[in-house]
Enzyme design. Structure first.
Site, PDB file in Angstrom:
ATOM      1  N   ASP A  29       0.901  -0.933  -0.129  1.00 23.86           N
ATOM      2  CA  ASP A  29      -0.062   0.106   0.072  1.00 23.86           C
ATOM      3  C   ASP A  29       0.557   1.520  -0.335  1.00 23.86           C
ATOM      4  O   ASP A  29       2.066   0.806   0.455  1.00 23.86           O
ATOM      5  CB  ASP A  29      -1.228  -0.227   1.164  1.00 23.86           C
ATOM      6  CG  ASP A  29      -1.481   0.769   0.830  1.00 23.86           C
ATOM      7  OD1 ASP A  29      -3.277   0.097   0.809  1.00 23.86           O
ATOM      8  OD2 ASP A  29      -1.682   2.470   1.142  1.00 23.86           O
ATOM      9  N   ILE A  30       0.912   2.185  -0.904  1.00 22.14           N
ATOM     10  CA  ILE A  30       1.606   3.430  -1.116  1.00 22.14           C
ATOM     11  C   ILE A  30       1.399   4.881   0.735  1.00 22.14           C
ATOM     12  O   ILE A  30       2.477   5.169   0.590  1.00 22.14           O
ATOM     13  CB  ILE A  30       0.983   4.374  -1.717  1.00 22.14           C
ATOM     14  CG1 ILE A  30       2.355   5.080  -3.033  1.00 22.14           C
ATOM     15  CG2 ILE A  30      -0.341   5.138  -1.935  1.00 22.14           C
ATOM     16  CD1 ILE A  30       1.589   5.415  -4.016  1.00 22.14           C
ATOM     17  N   ASN A  86     -12.788  -2.859   2.844  1.00 21.17           N
ATOM     18  CA  ASN A  86     -14.056  -2.088   2.611  1.00 21.17           C
ATOM     19  C   ASN A  86     -14.804  -2.151   1.298  1.00 21.17           C
ATOM     20  O   ASN A  86     -15.420  -2.699   0.924  1.00 21.17           O
ATOM     21  CB  ASN A  86     -12.800  -0.274   2.732  1.00 21.17           C
ATOM     22  CG  ASN A  86     -12.205  -0.265   3.899  1.00 21.17           C
ATOM     23  OD1 ASN A  86     -12.542  -0.866   5.078  1.00 21.17           O
ATOM     24  ND2 ASN A  86     -11.131   0.082   3.622  1.00 21.17           N
ATOM     25  N   GLY A  92     -15.374   2.919   3.980  1.00 22.92           N
ATOM     26  CA  GLY A  92     -14.524   3.583   3.564  1.00 22.92           C
ATOM     27  C   GLY A  92     -13.534   3.083   2.374  1.00 22.92           C
ATOM     28  O   GLY A  92     -11.685   3.214   2.586  1.00 22.92           O
ATOM     29  N   GLN A  93     -14.081   2.705   1.353  1.00 20.34           N
ATOM     30  CA  GLN A  93     -13.457   2.500   0.363  1.00 20.34           C
ATOM     31  C   GLN A  93     -13.197   3.793  -0.496  1.00 20.34           C
ATOM     32  O   GLN A  93     -13.838   4.249  -0.794  1.00 20.34           O
ATOM     33  CB  GLN A  93     -13.957   1.432  -0.982  1.00 20.34           C
ATOM     34  CG  GLN A  93     -13.653   0.894  -1.717  1.00 20.34           C
ATOM     35  CD  GLN A  93     -14.589   0.001  -2.821  1.00 20.34           C
ATOM     36  OE1 GLN A  93     -15.706  -0.895  -2.052  1.00 20.34           O
ATOM     37  NE2 GLN A  93     -14.448  -0.563  -3.267  1.00 20.34           N
ATOM     38  N   HIS A  99     -10.289  -5.195  -3.316  1.00 14.90           N
ATOM     39  CA  HIS A  99      -9.288  -5.618  -2.652  1.00 14.90           C
ATOM     40  C   HIS A  99      -9.165  -6.468  -1.188  1.00 14.90           C
ATOM     41  O   HIS A  99      -9.531  -5.359  -0.011  1.00 14.90           O
ATOM     42  CB  HIS A  99      -8.179  -4.030  -2.665  1.00 14.90           C
ATOM     43  CG  HIS A  99      -8.500  -3.280  -2.233  1.00 14.90           C
ATOM     44  ND1 HIS A  99      -9.618  -2.296  -2.902  1.00 14.90           N
ATOM     45  CD2 HIS A  99      -8.096  -2.475  -1.475  1.00 14.90           C
ATOM     46  CE1 HIS A  99      -9.604  -0.902  -2.650  1.00 14.90           C
ATOM     47  NE2 HIS A  99      -8.780  -1.128  -1.637  1.00 14.90           N
ATOM     48  N   LEU A 100      -8.041  -6.966  -0.851  1.00 19.59           N
ATOM     49  CA  LEU A 100      -7.444  -7.936   0.534  1.00 19.59           C
ATOM     50  C   LEU A 100      -7.030  -6.299   1.270  1.00 19.59           C
ATOM     51  O   LEU A 100      -5.477  -6.610   0.448  1.00 19.59           O
ATOM     52  CB  LEU A 100      -8.422  -8.868   0.753  1.00 19.59           C
ATOM     53  CG  LEU A 100      -8.089  -9.919   1.560  1.00 19.59           C
ATOM     54  CD1 LEU A 100      -8.784  -9.121   2.770  1.00 19.59           C
ATOM     55  CD2 LEU A 100      -7.968 -10.936   1.986  1.00 19.59           C
ATOM     56  N   HIS A 101      -7.193  -5.940   1.810  1.00 19.89           N
ATOM     57  CA  HIS A 101      -6.054  -5.349   2.674  1.00 19.89           C
ATOM     58  C   HIS A 101      -5.158  -6.876   3.832  1.00 19.89           C
ATOM     59  O   HIS A 101      -5.986  -7.262   4.493  1.00 19.89           O
ATOM     60  CB  HIS A 101      -6.664  -4.057   3.856  1.00 19.89           C
ATOM     61  CG  HIS A 101      -7.069  -2.981   2.910  1.00 19.89           C
ATOM     62  ND1 HIS A 101      -6.055  -1.967   2.665  1.00 19.89           N
ATOM     63  CD2 HIS A 101      -8.165  -2.902   2.313  1.00 19.89           C
ATOM     64  CE1 HIS A 101      -7.119  -0.910   2.780  1.00 19.89           C
ATOM     65  NE2 HIS A 101      -8.106  -1.721   1.847  1.00 19.89           N
TER      66      HIS A 101
HETATM   67  P1  5GP Z   1      -9.480   1.337  -0.396  1.00 16.80           P
HETATM   68  O1  5GP Z   1      -9.658   2.697   1.172  1.00 16.80           O
HETATM   69  O2  5GP Z   1     -10.029   1.396  -0.950  1.00 16.80           O
HETATM   70  O3  5GP Z   1      -9.873   0.347   0.839  1.00 16.80           O
HETATM   71  O4  5GP Z   1      -8.320   0.961   0.211  1.00 16.80           O
HETATM   72  C1  5GP Z   1      -7.458   1.467  -0.977  1.00 16.80           C
HETATM   73  C2  5GP Z   1      -6.087   1.496  -0.631  1.00 16.80           C
HETATM   74  O5  5GP Z   1      -5.412   1.259  -2.015  1.00 16.80           O
HETATM   75  C3  5GP Z   1      -5.536   2.658   0.378  1.00 16.80           C
HETATM   76  O6  5GP Z   1      -4.845   2.029   1.403  1.00 16.80           O
HETATM   77  C4  5GP Z   1      -4.286   4.052  -0.545  1.00 16.80           C
HETATM   78  O7  5GP Z   1      -3.309   3.868   0.166  1.00 16.80           O
HETATM   79  C5  5GP Z   1      -3.919   2.577  -1.454  1.00 16.80           C
HETATM   80  N1  5GP Z   1      -3.554   3.056  -2.123  1.00 16.80           N
HETATM   81  C6  5GP Z   1      -4.146   4.107  -3.622  1.00 16.80           C
HETATM   82  N2  5GP Z   1      -3.738   4.705  -4.691  1.00 16.80           N
HETATM   83  C7  5GP Z   1      -2.330   3.523  -4.601  1.00 16.80           C
HETATM   84  C8  5GP Z   1      -1.749   3.617  -5.677  1.00 16.80           C
HETATM   85  O8  5GP Z   1      -0.929   4.243  -6.757  1.00 16.80           O
HETATM   86  N3  5GP Z   1      -0.805   2.711  -5.258  1.00 16.80           N
HETATM   87  C9  5GP Z   1      -0.239   1.717  -4.090  1.00 16.80           C
HETATM   88  N4  5GP Z   1       0.402   0.892  -3.961  1.00 16.80           N
HETATM   89  N5  5GP Z   1      -1.729   2.006  -3.613  1.00 16.80           N
HETATM   90  C10 5GP Z   1      -2.088   2.837  -3.209  1.00 16.80           C
END
Ligand code: 5GP
Ligand code: ZN
Length: 113
Positions: A29-30, A86, A92-93, A99-101
């Site tokens: 995750d970035i 999420n 919080g998506q 995607h699975l964190h």
């Molecule tokens: P969500 O909030 O949709 O469950 O999670 C999205 C995740 O993607 C967040 O934790 C966010 O930090 C990560 N993310 C967003 N943009 C990028 C990116 O360009 N590269 C990577 N590696 N992660 C990203």
């Protein structure tokens, strides 16, 4: 193609990929929220959990089996870790490709924010 994670899957934008199979890809995750924070992403574009169908049962199982293997590789399996999906804005998506964190390396708290 607009989807950020589809671009990572197609390698049109870069990510720190740590594992890949024909069905899924795993990258860091970035904006990590824990010492270990990886995203386990099916290559098939599915926007949210709400779009899952019975045909996706096996795929979702693959995501969790990947989480198990990665947690072991990262040596956080025994101490413990958290897996999170999420769904939609209220969940919080931010990226609308499921995607699975997998988060670990610190004590998780409950309830989550
Ligand atoms: P969500 O909030 O949709 O469950 O999670 C999205 C995740 O993607 C967040 O934790 C966010 O930090 C990560 N993310 C967003 N943009 C990028 C990116 O360009 N590269 C990577 N590696 N992660 C990203
Ligand atoms: Zn996508």
């Amino acid at each position: 193609m607009e989807c950020l994670f589809c671009k990572i899957i197609n390698k049109t934008i870069t990510a720190n990929i740590i594992y890949e199979t024909p069905e899924l890809i795993v990258f860091n995750d970035i904006r990590p929220q824990a010492p270990y924070h990886v995203l386990i992403v099916p290559k098939q574009h599915i926007a949210t959990i709400n779009e899952l169908t019975p045909a996706d049962k096996n795929l979702i199982g693959e995501l969790f089996l990947a989480a198990k293997h990665i947690a072991k590789d990262l040596e956080i399996a025994d101490q413990g870790y958290r897996t999170v999906f999420n769904c939609n804005a209220g969940g919080g998506q931010e990226v609308y490709h499921i995607h699975l964190h997998l988060l670990g390396g610190r004590q998780m708290i409950w309830p989550p924010g």
